[in-house]
Design a protein around this motif. Structure first.
Motif, short mmCIF file in Angstrom:
data_model
loop_
_atom_site.label_atom_id
_atom_site.label_comp_id
_atom_site.label_asym_id
_atom_site.label_seq_id
_atom_site.Cartn_x
_atom_site.Cartn_y
_atom_site.Cartn_z
N PHE A 114 0.82 -1.23 0.00
CA PHE A 114 0.00 0.00 0.00
C PHE A 114 0.85 1.28 0.00
N LEU A 116 0.87 3.81 1.97
CA LEU A 116 0.22 5.09 2.29
C LEU A 116 1.16 5.88 3.18
N PHE A 117 0.99 7.21 3.19
CA PHE A 117 1.84 8.04 4.03
C PHE A 117 1.25 8.09 5.44
N PRO A 118 1.96 7.55 6.44
CA PRO A 118 1.38 7.47 7.78
C PRO A 118 1.24 8.83 8.46
N HIS A 161 -7.28 8.17 9.73
CA HIS A 161 -5.85 8.03 9.60
C HIS A 161 -5.56 6.63 9.04
N PRO A 162 -4.53 6.47 8.20
CA PRO A 162 -4.27 5.15 7.63
C PRO A 162 -4.20 4.03 8.67
N THR A 163 -3.68 4.33 9.87
CA THR A 163 -3.57 3.26 10.89
C THR A 163 -4.92 2.80 11.39
N GLN A 164 -5.96 3.59 11.13
CA GLN A 164 -7.29 3.20 11.60
C GLN A 164 -8.01 2.30 10.59
N LEU A 165 -7.34 2.02 9.47
CA LEU A 165 -7.97 1.23 8.41
C LEU A 165 -7.41 -0.19 8.37
N SER A 166 -8.25 -1.12 7.89
CA SER A 166 -7.75 -2.48 7.67
C SER A 166 -6.84 -2.47 6.44
N GLY A 167 -6.13 -3.57 6.24
CA GLY A 167 -5.24 -3.67 5.08
C GLY A 167 -6.00 -3.47 3.78
N GLN A 170 -6.87 0.12 3.37
CA GLN A 170 -5.67 0.90 3.01
C GLN A 170 -5.37 0.73 1.52
N LEU A 195 -2.79 -9.11 1.73
CA LEU A 195 -4.08 -9.01 2.43
C LEU A 195 -4.56 -10.36 2.95
#
Lengths: 272, 248
Positions: A114, A116-118, A161-167, A170, A195
């Motif tokens: 993924f 994504l920018f954390p 925030h990306p950390t609050q999402l599942s793989g 994301q 995944l």
């Protein structure tokens, strides 16, 4: 909703030169030769799936196209521009950053992990590229982000925030982030490999949607054979840095000619 | 002994406070200089350009290897001899401390930038960002959280090293302690009081850095465990292992 700047709907048989052309491309990592004088072409609007055992060079092809790696020999052409050289005063000289940025504009990539920018919200992840590299206004970029998150079914998560999402979520955001740049070419590098099995379907559904509703040229490395069969115009089977076999999904999955393809597909379908 | 220690300290508190103020000011100015140098030199050290890298390693190797005390003496006393200029002694001290600690800081910045996963850089390339935007929007904000704990140590080191200014006549905390010790003959109390004040300044700095650390971690989506409070800030943070990425 127009996702690509490409106008019209050129299918794989469209007239004109190929959008992507590999010409005797060699890529080595030390003594390990990953691509051996590889030649192939992709037409605008074509969706091509690359399959083959790991280490056969599939991911390297995508990384070369995204300019994350450079070729050791041969040339890669994207829409008539070389990724390694440019013309200056009638002479071919090594490509500089400005040239690469111009060519890269047409290309987007979704990564296995993924990436994504954390340090940014989902919204910022999607809008920073269009705002800062395409010069799109903030309002326009926000609108794009909202539309694309709707497409990937995550509009409610725009300020998460990306950390609050599942793989899987994301990865859907990562797809939206790549599409927000309106690329002509979308590179998908094993986007479901990291995944959990139950999250794979959601991501593939999104990509099926993108394939059906847009004319973006797609190069897809995957082990999801069902998905490859559904969305691709053409399948390339790689082995040891060469194309072992290529054909339509029906032919490759239904009646593979090469023994190597048969053993590979048998192994993948058994474990999958 | 009774109330003698307390009386000694209370009587001289304004003097100690003034000395602590000087120490604090030199610390803040030295830190500001060290921070700017660390960021610039640290970023230069991550570039592929050999000239940039050469400048960075020349600076770090030179100023890590030079004692701040000797550098301060040299700037305060030699510069007036070889040039028509005279450096204010406090300024010489700030310069010496900043240059010295900046060299350590530059290594921290370089290492923290290099510790940001390469995949993040690749994602910025895929979004066609320029180098400057990549650094400003993605790499430095992530490296920042990594830098802070070590920066905290360096700030405290700088604060303690600032005692060298007492040797060139600046009335900092150490100088106050020495003068009061000589004047009263109560050496134990005079320096004991200074020790306590150094400790208090260090705690203030630690809390400041920890607050910045919390903020940086929150921005990366890492939340500190419940039960925070001012006291919790004096303990090392336990967050940091919950980075993004990976399937769930």
């Amino acid at each position: 909703m127009p996702l690509s700047d490409t106008t019209g709907a050129p299918g794989p048989e469209a007239a004109g030169g190929p959008l992507i052309r590999f010409e005797k491309v060699v890529k080595r990592y030390g003594d390990n030769v990953v691509l051996r004088e590889l030649d192939f072409e992709v037409a605008a609007g074509e969706r091509v799936t690359l399959i083959g055992p790991s280490g056969s060079g599939k991911t390297t092809i995508l990384r070369l196209l995204m300019t994350l790696e450079t070729v050791n020999d041969g040339v890669i052409w994207v829409n008539g521009d070389s990724l390694s050289h440019m013309e200056r005063n009638g002479k071919l000289v090594p490509a500089n950053e400005a040239h690469l940025r111009r060519v890269r504009k047409k290309i987007g990539m979704v990564f296995q992990q993924f990436n994504l920018f954390p340090n940014m919200s989902v919204r910022k992840n999607i809008t920073e590229g269009p705002v800062h590299t395409l010069g799109v206004s903030k309002e326009e970029a926000n609108q794009r982000a909202e539309d694309l998150l709707e497409l990937v079914g995550l509009k409610a998560k725009i300020d998460a925030h990306p950390t609050q999402l599942s793989g899987g979520q994301q990865q859907r955001v990562a797809i939206a982030r790549a599409l927000a740049m309106r690329p002509e070419i979308l590179l998908l590098d094993e986007v479901t490999s990291a995944l959990d099995p139950e999250l794979v379907a959601g991501v593939l559904d999104v990509l099926r949607d993108v394939a059906q509703t847009t004319d973006i040229t797609m190069l897809c490395v995957t082990h999801e054979m069902g998905f490859a069969r559904d969305v691709s115009h053409r399948v390339l089977m790689f082995d040891a840095g060469r194309i072992a076999e290529e054909g339509t999904p029906e032919q490759i999955f239904g009646d593979p000619r090469e023994e190597r393809t048969r053993t590979f597909l048998k192994a993948v379908l058994e474990t999958g | 002994m009774g109330s003698i220690p307390v009386d000694f300290f209370i009587d001289r508190f304004p003097l100690y406070l003034e000395g602590a103020g000087t120490t604090f000011t030199i610390t803040v100015l030295g830190t500001a200089l060290a921070f700017v140098l660390a960021m610039v030199i640290g970023v230069l050290g991550t570039l592929r350009n050999p000239v940039a890298r050469g400048v960075a390693s020349f600076y770090t190797e030179t100023f890590r290897g030079i004692a701040a005390l000797v550098l301060m003496f040299w700037m305060a006393f030699s510069i007036p001899q070889i040039t028509p200029y005279e450096l204010d002694v406090t300024f010489a001290a700030v310069l010496a401390l900043g240059l010295n600690v900046g060299a350590y800081g530059a290594e921290v910045v370089r290492a923290s930038i290099n510790a940001v996963p390469k995949a993040q850089t690749e994602a910025t390339i895929a979004l066609n960002m320029t180098w400057a935007r990549r650094m400003r929007l993605v790499i430095l904000p992530q490296a920042w959280a990594q830098m802070l704990p070590t920066f905290g140590n360096l700030v405290i080191e700088l604060m303690k090293a600032s005692a060298i200014v007492s040797l060139i006549g600046v009335t900092d905390l150490t100088q106050v302690a020495r003068l009061q010790g000589q004047a009263s003959g109560q050496t134990i109390l005079a320096f004991g009081s200074a020790l306590v004040m150094y400790f208090v300044i260090a705690q203030v700095l630690i809390v400041g850095v920890r607050l910045l650390e919390r903020r940086a971690n929150r921005r990366l989506g890492r939340t500190p465990p419940a039960g925070g409070g001012l006291l919790a800030l004096l303990r090392p943070p336990t967050v940091g292992a919950t980075a993004t990425g990976g399937a769930r």
